[in-house]
Design a protein around this motif. Structure first.
Motif, PDB file in Angstrom:
ATOM      1  N   ILE A 148       0.837  -1.206   0.000  1.00 53.30           N
ATOM      2  CA  ILE A 148       0.000   0.000   0.000  1.00 53.30           C
ATOM      3  C   ILE A 148       0.871   1.256   0.000  1.00 53.30           C
ATOM      4  O   ILE A 148       0.602   2.212  -0.737  1.00 53.30           O
ATOM      5  CB  ILE A 148      -0.971  -0.014   1.189  1.00 53.30           C
ATOM      6  N   ASP A 149       1.929   1.245   0.786  1.00 53.01           N
ATOM      7  CA  ASP A 149       2.832   2.387   0.829  1.00 53.01           C
ATOM      8  C   ASP A 149       3.493   2.604  -0.530  1.00 53.01           C
ATOM      9  O   ASP A 149       3.566   3.734  -1.027  1.00 53.01           O
ATOM     10  CB  ASP A 149       3.890   2.185   1.921  1.00 53.01           C
ATOM     11  N   PHE A 150       3.968   1.534  -1.136  1.00 55.01           N
ATOM     12  CA  PHE A 150       4.614   1.632  -2.446  1.00 55.01           C
ATOM     13  C   PHE A 150       3.642   2.184  -3.489  1.00 55.01           C
ATOM     14  O   PHE A 150       3.994   3.073  -4.274  1.00 55.01           O
ATOM     15  CB  PHE A 150       5.151   0.265  -2.890  1.00 55.01           C
ATOM     16  N   MET A 151       2.433   1.657  -3.500  1.00 45.80           N
ATOM     17  CA  MET A 151       1.440   2.132  -4.457  1.00 45.80           C
ATOM     18  C   MET A 151       1.154   3.624  -4.234  1.00 45.80           C
ATOM     19  O   MET A 151       1.080   4.393  -5.188  1.00 45.80           O
ATOM     20  CB  MET A 151       0.155   1.307  -4.343  1.00 45.80           C
ATOM     21  N   SER A 152       1.020   4.005  -2.971  1.00 47.15           N
ATOM     22  CA  SER A 152       0.741   5.409  -2.643  1.00 47.15           C
ATOM     23  C   SER A 152       1.888   6.309  -3.069  1.00 47.15           C
ATOM     24  O   SER A 152       1.669   7.388  -3.642  1.00 47.15           O
ATOM     25  CB  SER A 152       0.475   5.553  -1.145  1.00 47.15           C
ATOM     26  N   ARG A 153       3.123   5.879  -2.814  1.00 39.24           N
ATOM     27  CA  ARG A 153       4.294   6.670  -3.206  1.00 39.24           C
ATOM     28  C   ARG A 153       4.400   6.824  -4.716  1.00 39.24           C
ATOM     29  O   ARG A 153       4.982   7.788  -5.199  1.00 39.24           O
ATOM     30  CB  ARG A 153       5.578   6.023  -2.689  1.00 39.24           C
ATOM     31  N   SER A 154       3.844   5.859  -5.443  1.00 39.46           N
ATOM     32  CA  SER A 154       3.893   5.954  -6.906  1.00 39.46           C
ATOM     33  C   SER A 154       2.690   6.720  -7.454  1.00 39.46           C
ATOM     34  O   SER A 154       2.454   6.726  -8.660  1.00 39.46           O
ATOM     35  CB  SER A 154       3.995   4.563  -7.535  1.00 39.46           C
ATOM     36  N   GLY A 155       1.936   7.371  -6.561  1.00 42.69           N
ATOM     37  CA  GLY A 155       0.820   8.204  -6.995  1.00 42.69           C
ATOM     38  C   GLY A 155      -0.493   7.480  -7.146  1.00 42.69           C
ATOM     39  O   GLY A 155      -1.417   7.994  -7.760  1.00 42.69           O
ATOM     40  N   HIS A 156      -0.593   6.290  -6.601  1.00 43.32           N
ATOM     41  CA  HIS A 156      -1.795   5.475  -6.744  1.00 43.32           C
ATOM     42  C   HIS A 156      -2.256   4.929  -5.399  1.00 43.32           C
ATOM     43  O   HIS A 156      -2.273   3.723  -5.180  1.00 43.32           O
ATOM     44  CB  HIS A 156      -1.545   4.318  -7.701  1.00 43.32           C
ATOM     45  N   LYS A 157      -2.602   5.826  -4.503  1.00 42.17           N
ATOM     46  CA  LYS A 157      -3.120   5.359  -3.224  1.00 42.17           C
ATOM     47  C   LYS A 157      -4.338   4.477  -3.508  1.00 42.17           C
ATOM     48  O   LYS A 157      -5.337   4.942  -4.065  1.00 42.17           O
ATOM     49  CB  LYS A 157      -3.528   6.530  -2.319  1.00 42.17           C
ATOM     50  N   PRO A 158      -4.241   3.198  -3.166  1.00 44.89           N
ATOM     51  CA  PRO A 158      -5.332   2.305  -3.549  1.00 44.89           C
ATOM     52  C   PRO A 158      -6.583   2.545  -2.711  1.00 44.89           C
ATOM     53  O   PRO A 158      -6.504   2.873  -1.538  1.00 44.89           O
ATOM     54  CB  PRO A 158      -4.761   0.907  -3.282  1.00 44.89           C
ATOM     55  N   LYS A 159      -7.723   2.388  -3.369  1.00 45.68           N
ATOM     56  CA  LYS A 159      -8.995   2.360  -2.651  1.00 45.68           C
ATOM     57  C   LYS A 159      -9.150   0.949  -2.115  1.00 45.68           C
ATOM     58  O   LYS A 159      -8.971  -0.019  -2.850  1.00 45.68           O
ATOM     59  CB  LYS A 159     -10.148   2.692  -3.588  1.00 45.68           C
ATOM     60  N   ILE A 160      -9.452   0.849  -0.845  1.00 48.38           N
ATOM     61  CA  ILE A 160      -9.662  -0.460  -0.228  1.00 48.38           C
ATOM     62  C   ILE A 160     -11.156  -0.638  -0.062  1.00 48.38           C
ATOM     63  O   ILE A 160     -11.781   0.052   0.754  1.00 48.38           O
ATOM     64  CB  ILE A 160      -8.886  -0.578   1.080  1.00 48.38           C
ATOM     65  N   LEU A 161     -11.722  -1.524  -0.868  1.00 51.29           N
ATOM     66  CA  LEU A 161     -13.157  -1.730  -0.921  1.00 51.29           C
ATOM     67  C   LEU A 161     -13.489  -3.218  -0.903  1.00 51.29           C
ATOM     68  O   LEU A 161     -12.728  -4.017  -1.448  1.00 51.29           O
ATOM     69  CB  LEU A 161     -13.731  -1.121  -2.203  1.00 51.29           C
ATOM     70  N   ALA A 162     -14.620  -3.573  -0.334  1.00 52.47           N
ATOM     71  CA  ALA A 162     -15.086  -4.963  -0.360  1.00 52.47           C
ATOM     72  C   ALA A 162     -15.705  -5.216  -1.727  1.00 52.47           C
ATOM     73  O   ALA A 162     -16.852  -4.841  -1.985  1.00 52.47           O
ATOM     74  CB  ALA A 162     -16.083  -5.210   0.760  1.00 52.47           C
ATOM     75  N   VAL A 163     -14.929  -5.827  -2.631  1.00 53.97           N
ATOM     76  CA  VAL A 163     -15.406  -6.037  -4.002  1.00 53.97           C
ATOM     77  C   VAL A 163     -15.571  -7.503  -4.365  1.00 53.97           C
ATOM     78  O   VAL A 163     -15.938  -7.827  -5.489  1.00 53.97           O
ATOM     79  CB  VAL A 163     -14.490  -5.344  -5.028  1.00 53.97           C
ATOM     80  N   SER A 164     -15.297  -8.399  -3.429  1.00 48.26           N
ATOM     81  CA  SER A 164     -15.372  -9.833  -3.752  1.00 48.26           C
ATOM     82  C   SER A 164     -16.170 -10.566  -2.689  1.00 48.26           C
ATOM     83  O   SER A 164     -16.494 -10.043  -1.631  1.00 48.26           O
ATOM     84  CB  SER A 164     -13.962 -10.420  -3.823  1.00 48.26           C
ATOM     85  N   SER A 165     -16.469 -11.803  -3.020  1.00 46.43           N
ATOM     86  CA  SER A 165     -17.133 -12.692  -2.057  1.00 46.43           C
ATOM     87  C   SER A 165     -16.464 -14.051  -2.064  1.00 46.43           C
ATOM     88  O   SER A 165     -15.665 -14.359  -2.905  1.00 46.43           O
ATOM     89  CB  SER A 165     -18.614 -12.828  -2.412  1.00 46.43           C
TER      90      SER A 165
END
Length: 165
Positions: A148-165
């Motif tokens: 998550i830190d790496f993604m954020s540092r690369s300009g892509h702070k991830p959205k953390i969402l419940a998208v699966s079951s």
């Protein structure tokens, strides 16, 4: 210019992240991964490169055994319409990778901010996550927090969402 796998791993090293990368034959599907990955620990993932009708692009990462309702996913992530798979040309243009190598680490190549990164909430229950380091001939195991830190540092702070079951 997109990073190579070697350059990505060097960037992870220079940032001080702890990770381990294992080389293996090319993996194109979850089924391939199950057969060939050996004893790689951590949460294995599957990744979808998707687009909506307004050409908004999304990289959705979920656990390899999770189900995604593609007919409903657009509502969960705030897309403009139902989603379809992004074309390989756009995958290369934005993330610098070929089909089969899609992973959350690829956002490092999206310097134009064209792709929204989504991590499934279920992944947050795991200490370690596995991702292809821009090639499907290797698997990198990294802590969820560092990913998550790496993604954020690369300009892509991830959205953390419940998208699966």
């Amino acid at each position: 210019m997109h990073l190579t796998s070697k350059a990505l791993l060097e960037q992870l090293r220079e940032a001080g992240y702890e990770f381990k990368t294992v080389m293996h034959p090319p993996l194109f599907t979850v089924e391939d991964s199950l057969k060939l990955r050996g004893d790689i620990g951590g949460r294995h993932t599957k990744n979808l490169f998707l687009k909506d009708k307004k050409d908004n692009f999304y990289l959705v990462t979920v656990g390899e055994d999770r189900e995604i309702d593609l007919k409903q996913l657009h509502k969960l992530i705030g897309a403009a319409s139902r989603l379809s798979f992004g074309k390989p040309e756009k995958l290369m243009e934005f993330l610098g990778i070929l089909p089969g190598a899609v992973s959350a680490l690829a956002v490092v190549n999206d310097t134009g901010g064209q792709v929204d990164a989504i991590l499934d909430r279920e992944l947050m229950d795991h200490v370690l996550i596995n991702a292809h380091p821009l090639t499907n001939e290797a698997t990198t195991t990294i802590s969820t927090i560092d990913l998550i830190d790496f993604m954020s540092r690369s300009g892509h702070k991830p959205k953390i969402l419940a998208v699966s079951s």
